[in-house]
Structure formats: C-alpha cells, structure tokens
Scaffold this motif. Structure first.
Motif, PDB file in Angstrom:
ATOM      1  N   PRO A 121       0.808  -1.226   0.000  1.00 28.98           N
ATOM      2  CA  PRO A 121       0.000   0.000   0.000  1.00 28.98           C
ATOM      3  C   PRO A 121       0.837   1.270   0.000  1.00 28.98           C
ATOM      4  O   PRO A 121       0.424   2.293  -0.541  1.00 28.98           O
ATOM      5  CB  PRO A 121      -0.824  -0.138   1.286  1.00 28.98           C
ATOM      6  CG  PRO A 121      -0.882  -1.604   1.554  1.00 28.98           C
ATOM      7  CD  PRO A 121       0.436  -2.145   1.064  1.00 28.98           C
ATOM      8  N   VAL A 125       0.153   4.488  -2.460  1.00 26.33           N
ATOM      9  CA  VAL A 125      -0.659   5.400  -1.672  1.00 26.33           C
ATOM     10  C   VAL A 125      -1.038   6.662  -2.457  1.00 26.33           C
ATOM     11  O   VAL A 125      -2.156   7.193  -2.295  1.00 26.33           O
ATOM     12  CB  VAL A 125       0.073   5.755  -0.359  1.00 26.33           C
ATOM     13  CG1 VAL A 125       1.303   6.615  -0.623  1.00 26.33           C
ATOM     14  CG2 VAL A 125      -0.863   6.435   0.610  1.00 26.33           C
ATOM     15  N   THR A 147      -9.695  -0.468   0.884  1.00 27.21           N
ATOM     16  CA  THR A 147      -8.250  -0.633   0.686  1.00 27.21           C
ATOM     17  C   THR A 147      -7.723  -1.851   1.432  1.00 27.21           C
ATOM     18  O   THR A 147      -6.977  -2.667   0.871  1.00 27.21           O
ATOM     19  CB  THR A 147      -7.497   0.627   1.142  1.00 27.21           C
ATOM     20  OG1 THR A 147      -7.978   1.757   0.419  1.00 27.21           O
ATOM     21  CG2 THR A 147      -6.006   0.473   0.916  1.00 27.21           C
ATOM     22  N   VAL A 215      -1.894   4.080   4.724  1.00 26.23           N
ATOM     23  CA  VAL A 215      -3.106   4.461   3.996  1.00 26.23           C
ATOM     24  C   VAL A 215      -4.030   5.286   4.891  1.00 26.23           C
ATOM     25  O   VAL A 215      -4.589   6.299   4.463  1.00 26.23           O
ATOM     26  CB  VAL A 215      -3.830   3.214   3.468  1.00 26.23           C
ATOM     27  CG1 VAL A 215      -5.179   3.589   2.856  1.00 26.23           C
ATOM     28  CG2 VAL A 215      -2.964   2.506   2.425  1.00 26.23           C
TER      29      VAL A 215
END
Length: 278
Positions: A121, A125, A147, A215
C-alpha cells in the motif's frame, strides 16, 4: 559420548536458543509495559532507568477515559471487522472455484492474484489517494475498508485455494450424488473441512487491517475517524510528549490481538500447514 547424552544436550541447546529468541521478541513489549507504568517525567529522565522509579497505574484509566482513544478504537474495530467480512465473502467462492474448476484463464488468474501480493500500500498510496479523491471518499471509513480488503484478498484466496485443493473430490461427489446442491456442498461439507484455513485467512486479514498505518494516515483527516495506529501520534507531538499514555494505549491495543491469537492458535497452525500441501 552416548546417544542419550547427545540427544539431551541437543534438547537443552534448542530450549536455550528458543528461550533467547522469545526474550528477544518479547523485550520491546516489556519495555513498552514498563514505560506505561512510569510517570511522564520519569520517561524523559536522563539517564533512563529500566524499572520505573514510581509505579503509576492511573495512566490506563486516563487512556480508557479518553474520548479520542475510544473513537480510534471504534474505527479500528469497524475497519478490521468490515474488511475481514468482505475478504471472507469474496475469497471463499473465488478459492473454491479455482480449486474445483479448471476454467480457461485459471492459471493466469492465480498468477495475477499472487502478483498483487508483491505490491505494498505504501507504494500505491499516491494512486489510492487520487482514486478515492475522484470518488469523493477521502476521510471516509469506506476508503479504509475497501483498501484493506483489496490488499488482503490475495492472501486469503491463496490460503483457501490450497485448502480446498487438499480435500478429495470424492467427498463432494458423494454428497452431490445424494442430492445435495453445489451451494449446500460448499456450506455444509467444504467449509467445515476447511475451518483451519478459514480461521487463518480471517485472523491474518483482521490483524493486517488492525495494524495498517500509511493508507489511514493519508486518507483520513478528522481526528475522530482515525484508527489506533494513526491516533497514537497525538500523544507525542511538538507541543506535548505524553509517553506514558502512548505506551499505555499501545499495550491496550496489543491485548485483544494476543487474546485472539491464544484462542485460535490450534486452528492457526493447522491452517498454515495443512493447506500448503495437496
């Protein structure tokens, strides 16, 4: 030296090595626990001491009474549970189909699922922020849930795929001959047999969502919507350093995970081993 003596020495050596390894991994948690029992000034004292000079237990009551901490805890629970539910609902039929049916494109699909595990991630991002900005989902729980579900789905599919593949097809075929539908076979026969794998996928998904930081830091703006991992930063800023509250909040956040692992340890070990072979 006799074989019995060698075997005993080997066991002692392995026991000592295991104990040293356990101490190495547990020492940061011990330091965190002791830090939560120090006063704020004691945590900043120079030179530092390993044991608190004054044992302060009231920090835990202060943290549990903090409305901000309770809001962060609710967010972490909501995101973790919702992400896990989505992953399980999608991964079970996907893994079942890839294990039982050799449809066109099956191998490329499995390779694509495996490749998605290579992306972090953190590396995506900026793209995630742009995408959720266009969807008007910045600063929403939905952004975190989607996510976390997306980045943990591949692991769950692979774990469950291995487990479904390890179950002999004759068991399911016998049930189908008795008039059981494919859905009933999945629900009443396959899922109970794959319980260790299902527990493994569920726990790892929940823990990954519980620990996610980058995130959430990027997509969430309101302090009340932040999860625990991001909210902890509020205890130590450029204006105030409440290290005792930070340590206490961290200990409280770790306890549910430790209890969860203790309760499902048997299923977790079985899921990581039995589903890896066919």
């Amino acid at each position: 030296m006799s074989a019995v003596t060698q075997s005993r020495g080997r066991r002692w050596g392995l026991s000592v090595a295991g104990a040293l390894l356990a101490i190495t991994f547990l020492l940061p948690y011990v330091v965190m626990l002791l830090g939560s029992l120090r006063s704020s000034s004691d945590n900043k004292a120079t030179p530092p001491s390993f044991l608190p000079r004054v044992w302060q237990w009231s920090t835990y009551a202060d943290v549990l009474g903090d409305e901000r901490f309770l809001a962060w805890l609710r967010t972490s629970l909501l995101v973790g549970l919702a992400s896990t539910a989505i992953v399980v609902l999608v991964a079970v039929p996907a893994a079942y189909m890839t294990a039982r049916y050799k449809f066109p494109g099956r191998t490329p699909f499995l390779l694509l699922v495996l490749i998605t595990q290579m992306f972090s991630p953190t590396a995506l991002v900026v793209g995630l922020y742009r995408e959720f900005f266009e969807l008007n989902l910045i600063n929403t729980y939905a952004a975190l849930i989607l996510t976390n579900a997306a980045f943990n789905l591949a692991f769950a599919v692979w774990i469950l795929h291995g487990f479904f593949s390890s179950i002999p097809t004759e068991i399911e075929e016998a049930a189908l001959l008795d008039g059981v539908s494919r859905w009933q076979s999945l629900r009443k026969i396959m899922l109970p047999l794959t319980l260790p794998g299902l527990v493994t996928a569920t726990i790892f998904t929940f823990i990954a969502a519980w620990n996610e930081y980058v995130v959430a830091l990027t997509l969430i703006i309101d302090d009340s919507k932040k999860p625990l991992t991001v909210g902890f930063r509020s205890y130590v800023t450029g204006y105030e350093q409440n290290w005792d509250q930070l340590f206490a909040a961290s200990v409280i956040a770790v306890v549910p995970v430790v209890i969860l692992f203790a309760l499902i340890e048997k299923h977790l070990v079985g899921g990581l081993t039995a589903g890896s072979v066919k």
